[in-house]
Design a protein around this motif. Structure first.
Motif, PDB file in Angstrom:
ATOM      1  N   ASN A  97      11.224   7.063   7.616  1.00  0.00           N
ATOM      2  CA  ASN A  97       9.897   7.304   7.065  1.00  0.00           C
ATOM      3  C   ASN A  97       9.340   6.055   6.397  1.00  0.00           C
ATOM      4  O   ASN A  97      10.076   5.195   5.902  1.00  0.00           O
ATOM      5  CB  ASN A  97       9.933   8.438   6.042  1.00  0.00           C
ATOM      6  N   ILE A  98       8.029   5.988   6.369  1.00  0.00           N
ATOM      7  CA  ILE A  98       7.303   4.957   5.623  1.00  0.00           C
ATOM      8  C   ILE A  98       6.743   5.639   4.374  1.00  0.00           C
ATOM      9  O   ILE A  98       5.842   6.473   4.465  1.00  0.00           O
ATOM     10  CB  ILE A  98       6.147   4.370   6.460  1.00  0.00           C
ATOM     11  N   TYR A  99       7.289   5.305   3.208  1.00  0.00           N
ATOM     12  CA  TYR A  99       6.846   5.955   1.970  1.00  0.00           C
ATOM     13  C   TYR A  99       5.752   5.161   1.256  1.00  0.00           C
ATOM     14  O   TYR A  99       5.164   5.656   0.296  1.00  0.00           O
ATOM     15  CB  TYR A  99       8.037   6.163   1.033  1.00  0.00           C
ATOM     16  N   GLY A 100       5.501   3.961   1.729  1.00  0.00           N
ATOM     17  CA  GLY A 100       4.413   3.163   1.202  1.00  0.00           C
ATOM     18  C   GLY A 100       3.895   2.254   2.296  1.00  0.00           C
ATOM     19  O   GLY A 100       4.676   1.661   3.040  1.00  0.00           O
ATOM     20  N   LEU A 101       2.586   2.148   2.425  1.00  0.00           N
ATOM     21  CA  LEU A 101       1.997   1.268   3.428  1.00  0.00           C
ATOM     22  C   LEU A 101       1.735  -0.103   2.808  1.00  0.00           C
ATOM     23  O   LEU A 101       1.174  -0.197   1.709  1.00  0.00           O
ATOM     24  CB  LEU A 101       0.694   1.860   3.954  1.00  0.00           C
ATOM     25  N   PRO A 102       2.139  -1.178   3.507  1.00  0.00           N
ATOM     26  CA  PRO A 102       1.958  -2.517   2.946  1.00  0.00           C
ATOM     27  C   PRO A 102       0.487  -2.922   2.902  1.00  0.00           C
ATOM     28  O   PRO A 102      -0.234  -2.766   3.898  1.00  0.00           O
ATOM     29  CB  PRO A 102       2.756  -3.409   3.899  1.00  0.00           C
ATOM     30  N   VAL A 103       0.063  -3.410   1.765  1.00  0.00           N
ATOM     31  CA  VAL A 103      -1.316  -3.873   1.578  1.00  0.00           C
ATOM     32  C   VAL A 103      -1.363  -5.401   1.591  1.00  0.00           C
ATOM     33  O   VAL A 103      -2.169  -6.007   2.280  1.00  0.00           O
ATOM     34  CB  VAL A 103      -1.900  -3.330   0.259  1.00  0.00           C
ATOM     35  N   LEU A 104      -0.470  -5.997   0.802  1.00  0.00           N
ATOM     36  CA  LEU A 104      -0.408  -7.451   0.705  1.00  0.00           C
ATOM     37  C   LEU A 104       1.018  -7.924   0.956  1.00  0.00           C
ATOM     38  O   LEU A 104       1.977  -7.245   0.578  1.00  0.00           O
ATOM     39  CB  LEU A 104      -0.852  -7.920  -0.689  1.00  0.00           C
ATOM     40  N   VAL A 105       1.159  -9.073   1.579  1.00  0.00           N
ATOM     41  CA  VAL A 105       2.465  -9.697   1.779  1.00  0.00           C
ATOM     42  C   VAL A 105       2.440 -11.086   1.151  1.00  0.00           C
ATOM     43  O   VAL A 105       1.379 -11.562   0.712  1.00  0.00           O
ATOM     44  CB  VAL A 105       2.846  -9.772   3.276  1.00  0.00           C
ATOM     45  N   GLN A 106       3.601 -11.750   1.142  1.00  0.00           N
ATOM     46  CA  GLN A 106       3.688 -12.998   0.393  1.00  0.00           C
ATOM     47  C   GLN A 106       4.932 -13.787   0.765  1.00  0.00           C
ATOM     48  O   GLN A 106       5.822 -13.285   1.463  1.00  0.00           O
ATOM     49  CB  GLN A 106       3.768 -12.694  -1.099  1.00  0.00           C
ATOM     50  N   THR A 107       4.979 -14.998   0.288  1.00  0.00           N
ATOM     51  CA  THR A 107       6.214 -15.758   0.187  1.00  0.00           C
ATOM     52  C   THR A 107       6.451 -16.014  -1.301  1.00  0.00           C
ATOM     53  O   THR A 107       5.537 -15.896  -2.122  1.00  0.00           O
ATOM     54  CB  THR A 107       6.106 -17.114   0.902  1.00  0.00           C
ATOM     55  N   ILE A 108       7.692 -16.342  -1.663  1.00  0.00           N
ATOM     56  CA  ILE A 108       7.935 -16.898  -2.998  1.00  0.00           C
ATOM     57  C   ILE A 108       8.333 -18.352  -2.794  1.00  0.00           C
ATOM     58  O   ILE A 108       9.020 -18.705  -1.846  1.00  0.00           O
ATOM     59  CB  ILE A 108       8.990 -16.118  -3.811  1.00  0.00           C
ATOM     60  N   ASN A 109       7.871 -19.198  -3.691  1.00  0.00           N
ATOM     61  CA  ASN A 109       8.040 -20.632  -3.527  1.00  0.00           C
ATOM     62  C   ASN A 109       7.766 -21.334  -4.844  1.00  0.00           C
ATOM     63  O   ASN A 109       7.703 -20.685  -5.894  1.00  0.00           O
ATOM     64  CB  ASN A 109       7.080 -21.148  -2.437  1.00  0.00           C
TER      65      ASN A 109
ATOM     66  N   ASP B 127       4.140  -7.806  -1.060  1.00  0.00           N
ATOM     67  CA  ASP B 127       3.774  -7.979  -2.460  1.00  0.00           C
ATOM     68  C   ASP B 127       3.532  -6.614  -3.090  1.00  0.00           C
ATOM     69  O   ASP B 127       4.138  -6.247  -4.083  1.00  0.00           O
ATOM     70  CB  ASP B 127       2.531  -8.852  -2.566  1.00  0.00           C
ATOM     71  N   VAL B 128       2.624  -5.875  -2.504  1.00  0.00           N
ATOM     72  CA  VAL B 128       2.341  -4.532  -3.020  1.00  0.00           C
ATOM     73  C   VAL B 128       2.128  -3.572  -1.852  1.00  0.00           C
ATOM     74  O   VAL B 128       1.485  -3.910  -0.866  1.00  0.00           O
ATOM     75  CB  VAL B 128       1.117  -4.533  -3.965  1.00  0.00           C
ATOM     76  N   MET B 129       2.748  -2.412  -1.958  1.00  0.00           N
ATOM     77  CA  MET B 129       2.501  -1.290  -1.056  1.00  0.00           C
ATOM     78  C   MET B 129       1.787  -0.214  -1.866  1.00  0.00           C
ATOM     79  O   MET B 129       1.715  -0.294  -3.091  1.00  0.00           O
ATOM     80  CB  MET B 129       3.810  -0.708  -0.515  1.00  0.00           C
ATOM     81  N   MET B 130       1.272   0.773  -1.178  1.00  0.00           N
ATOM     82  CA  MET B 130       0.678   1.915  -1.865  1.00  0.00           C
ATOM     83  C   MET B 130       1.226   3.195  -1.266  1.00  0.00           C
ATOM     84  O   MET B 130       1.350   3.321  -0.043  1.00  0.00           O
ATOM     85  CB  MET B 130      -0.847   1.878  -1.779  1.00  0.00           C
ATOM     86  N   GLY B 131       1.579   4.107  -2.139  1.00  0.00           N
ATOM     87  CA  GLY B 131       2.137   5.377  -1.722  1.00  0.00           C
ATOM     88  C   GLY B 131       1.329   6.546  -2.242  1.00  0.00           C
ATOM     89  O   GLY B 131       0.684   6.457  -3.292  1.00  0.00           O
ATOM     90  N   VAL B 132       1.355   7.645  -1.500  1.00  0.00           N
ATOM     91  CA  VAL B 132       0.692   8.883  -1.904  1.00  0.00           C
ATOM     92  C   VAL B 132       1.756   9.827  -2.450  1.00  0.00           C
ATOM     93  O   VAL B 132       2.774  10.073  -1.795  1.00  0.00           O
ATOM     94  CB  VAL B 132      -0.037   9.540  -0.711  1.00  0.00           C
ATOM     95  N   THR B 133       1.553  10.347  -3.617  1.00  0.00           N
ATOM     96  CA  THR B 133       2.550  11.208  -4.248  1.00  0.00           C
ATOM     97  C   THR B 133       2.488  12.625  -3.672  1.00  0.00           C
ATOM     98  O   THR B 133       1.426  13.088  -3.231  1.00  0.00           O
ATOM     99  CB  THR B 133       2.348  11.265  -5.766  1.00  0.00           C
ATOM    100  N   ARG B 134       3.635  13.291  -3.679  1.00  0.00           N
ATOM    101  CA  ARG B 134       3.718  14.647  -3.126  1.00  0.00           C
ATOM    102  C   ARG B 134       2.870  15.642  -3.904  1.00  0.00           C
ATOM    103  O   ARG B 134       2.458  16.672  -3.364  1.00  0.00           O
ATOM    104  CB  ARG B 134       5.181  15.102  -3.110  1.00  0.00           C
ATOM    105  N   GLY B 135       2.600  15.338  -5.152  1.00  0.00           N
ATOM    106  CA  GLY B 135       1.788  16.238  -5.961  1.00  0.00           C
ATOM    107  C   GLY B 135       0.299  15.978  -5.876  1.00  0.00           C
ATOM    108  O   GLY B 135      -0.484  16.611  -6.595  1.00  0.00           O
ATOM    109  N   SER B 136      -0.111  15.051  -5.009  1.00  0.00           N
ATOM    110  CA  SER B 136      -1.530  14.723  -4.905  1.00  0.00           C
ATOM    111  C   SER B 136      -2.356  15.939  -4.504  1.00  0.00           C
ATOM    112  O   SER B 136      -2.010  16.667  -3.569  1.00  0.00           O
ATOM    113  CB  SER B 136      -1.736  13.604  -3.876  1.00  0.00           C
ATOM    114  N   ALA B 137      -3.474  16.123  -5.196  1.00  0.00           N
ATOM    115  CA  ALA B 137      -4.386  17.216  -4.860  1.00  0.00           C
ATOM    116  C   ALA B 137      -5.269  16.865  -3.665  1.00  0.00           C
ATOM    117  O   ALA B 137      -5.850  17.744  -3.032  1.00  0.00           O
ATOM    118  CB  ALA B 137      -5.264  17.557  -6.067  1.00  0.00           C
ATOM    119  N   ASN B 138      -5.352  15.554  -3.349  1.00  0.00           N
ATOM    120  CA  ASN B 138      -6.236  15.099  -2.275  1.00  0.00           C
ATOM    121  C   ASN B 138      -5.532  14.060  -1.400  1.00  0.00           C
ATOM    122  O   ASN B 138      -5.945  12.897  -1.350  1.00  0.00           O
ATOM    123  CB  ASN B 138      -7.521  14.507  -2.864  1.00  0.00           C
ATOM    124  N   PRO B 139      -4.468  14.455  -0.681  1.00  0.00           N
ATOM    125  CA  PRO B 139      -3.722  13.474   0.112  1.00  0.00           C
ATOM    126  C   PRO B 139      -4.533  12.853   1.240  1.00  0.00           C
ATOM    127  O   PRO B 139      -4.351  11.675   1.556  1.00  0.00           O
ATOM    128  CB  PRO B 139      -2.538  14.286   0.655  1.00  0.00           C
TER     129      PRO B 139
END
Length: 425
Positions: free
Chosen positions: A136-148, A314-326
């Protein structure tokens, strides 16, 4: 009398129809995260609402340490918002039971081949730490990155030097900059995440990929390469590479304020540092990113540093199971990944897009465009290993061990034993 009755019934029918309609049309998506920053988030919301005025987004953006504490509190109280910011690996796994799988959301937006429309490292790391057999994908990637690493261009130009590629060169520059009262490498080592970022680059230099084998039990965190990397970490303090008082300073905002003031020659960050150029009324060095340029972490072993960089999501975003508006939350996420909200996000140079093909609409300087192209066309394609770890316990133990070793409270071997103990729990 008849007319009065008909009129009264008409009024009641209007009320009966109109009141539920308003309630039904009111869709609110609550969003909680540390990233993107509030000014950027507001721009994304404005862009989204131009095409979706029926969805109200209520953002709550705080700094990263505070966000982690608040997330724990909300989860414990059953009060998680609809949409939350995530990191791959440990943070996502910590809240996996509270998150909805998002493959159906992705397919409905981008089609069955949706994964091909993202940089591969974003898709790979979205599943980082999932139990065996859980795709499963529990969060969709929004931003990616390198560290340097980054260097301050005018400081280097005035000194007539180039970015270091080896530890000896780094030490030579540190001696020179210390004598000038400039921090050689400015770091707010009071924050665990930046301690971990530096160590991850050290162990990647010493033994690429080994740390992920240790997490899976195929190696021990007490093995010599891990102790060696921890020893290099201590040397960065002892050899004056880091500024005096580094362990008592936060990376944001304390170290950043010194960097922006031109008091640092170099500093560890990642691709996200580009966002400094998008801040309102930025300091001179931040304007159009004219004061900074990235470089790879120097080779500490003397045996040659790997060509690839660490990085990923860098950051993903996930929808919680308790969301009233998935469904509405899905619509928000996907717009912020590839729609109008995503363009507003990328225009701030907040980090690199996870979705292939996005590019800022304009650049303020040649250096800014060159840095963007370096990240997106060269460095990002070479990312092989994750910046993040899978286990929340190992992550915390490593951050604690790095602090203790830097403070002289533990030896490098003792610090790595602490990490191994956490991985054995």
């Amino acid at each position: 009398m008849y007319r009065r009755i008909v009129f009264a019934i008409s009024i009641l029918l209007v009320l009966a129809v109109s009141i539920p309609a308003f309630a039904q049309d009111e869709v609110v998506v609550r969003f909680r995260s540390w990233s993107p920053v509030i000014a950027t988030t507001n721009a994304m919301i404005e862009a989204f609402n131009e095409a979706n005025p029926d969805i109200t987004i209520e953002p709550d953006i705080t700094n990263y340490p505070e966000y982690l504490v608040d997330l724990q509190t909300m989860a414990a109280g059953g009060a998680l918002p609809d949409l939350i910011g995530l990191e791959p690996g440990a943070l996502t796994q910590q809240y996996r039971d509270h998150l909805m799988p998002l493959q159906d959301c992705a397919v409905s937006t981008w089609g069955e081949d949706w994964e091909d429309q993202f940089f591969p490292v974003g898709i790979e790391q979205a599943r980082l730490g999932n139990p065996e057999g859980d795709d499963n994908i529990y969060g969709l990637p929004v931003l990616v990155q390198t560290i340097n690493m980054w260097y301050t261009v005018p400081v280097f130009e005035e000194a007539g030097v180039e970015p270091p590629t080896t530890y000896d060169e780094l030490k030579e520059l540190a001696d020179m900059f210390n004598a000038q009262g400039i921090a050689p490498v400015m770091i707010g080592a009071g924050n665990g995440w930046i301690r971990r970022d530096v160590y991850m680059q050290l162990i990647h230099n010493v033994a690429p990929g080994l740390i992920y084998e240790a997490e899976d039990g195929m190696a021990s965190f007490t093995d010599e390469p891990f102790v060696e990397a921890m020893t290099w970490w201590k040397r960065l303090f002892d050899d004056g590479i880091f500024q005096i008082g580094a362990l008592g300073m936060s990376h944001y905002p304390a170290a950043v304020e010194q960097i922006q003031a031109g008091r640092a020659a170099m500093f560890p960050m990642g691709a996200w540092w580009q966002q400094q150029a998008g801040n309102p009324d930025p300091p001179p060095l931040d304007q159009n990113l004219q004061g900074y340029a990235p470089f790879k972490f120097p080779d500490v072993t003397g045996m040659g540093a790997p060509e690839d960089l660490l990085g990923g999501i860098d950051v993903m975003m996930g929808v919680t199971r308790g969301s009233a508006n998935p469904d509405a939350a899905c619509k928000v996420i996907t717009d912020w990944i590839s729609g109008a909200g995503a363009q507003a996000l990328i225009n701030t140079y907040n980090d690199l897009p996870a979705y292939i093909g996005l590019r800022p609409e304009s650049f303020g300087s040649e250096n800014q465009e060159a840095v963007w192209d370096l990240f997106t066309e060269d460095w990002l394609a070479s990312v092989k290993y994750a910046r993040q770890l899978k286990s929340p316990d190992v992550k915390q133990a490593l951050e604690d061990a790095l602090a203790a070793v830097a403070a002289g409270e533990m030896t490098p071997a003792e610090g790595m034993q602490l990490v191994q103990d956490a991985n054995s729990m």
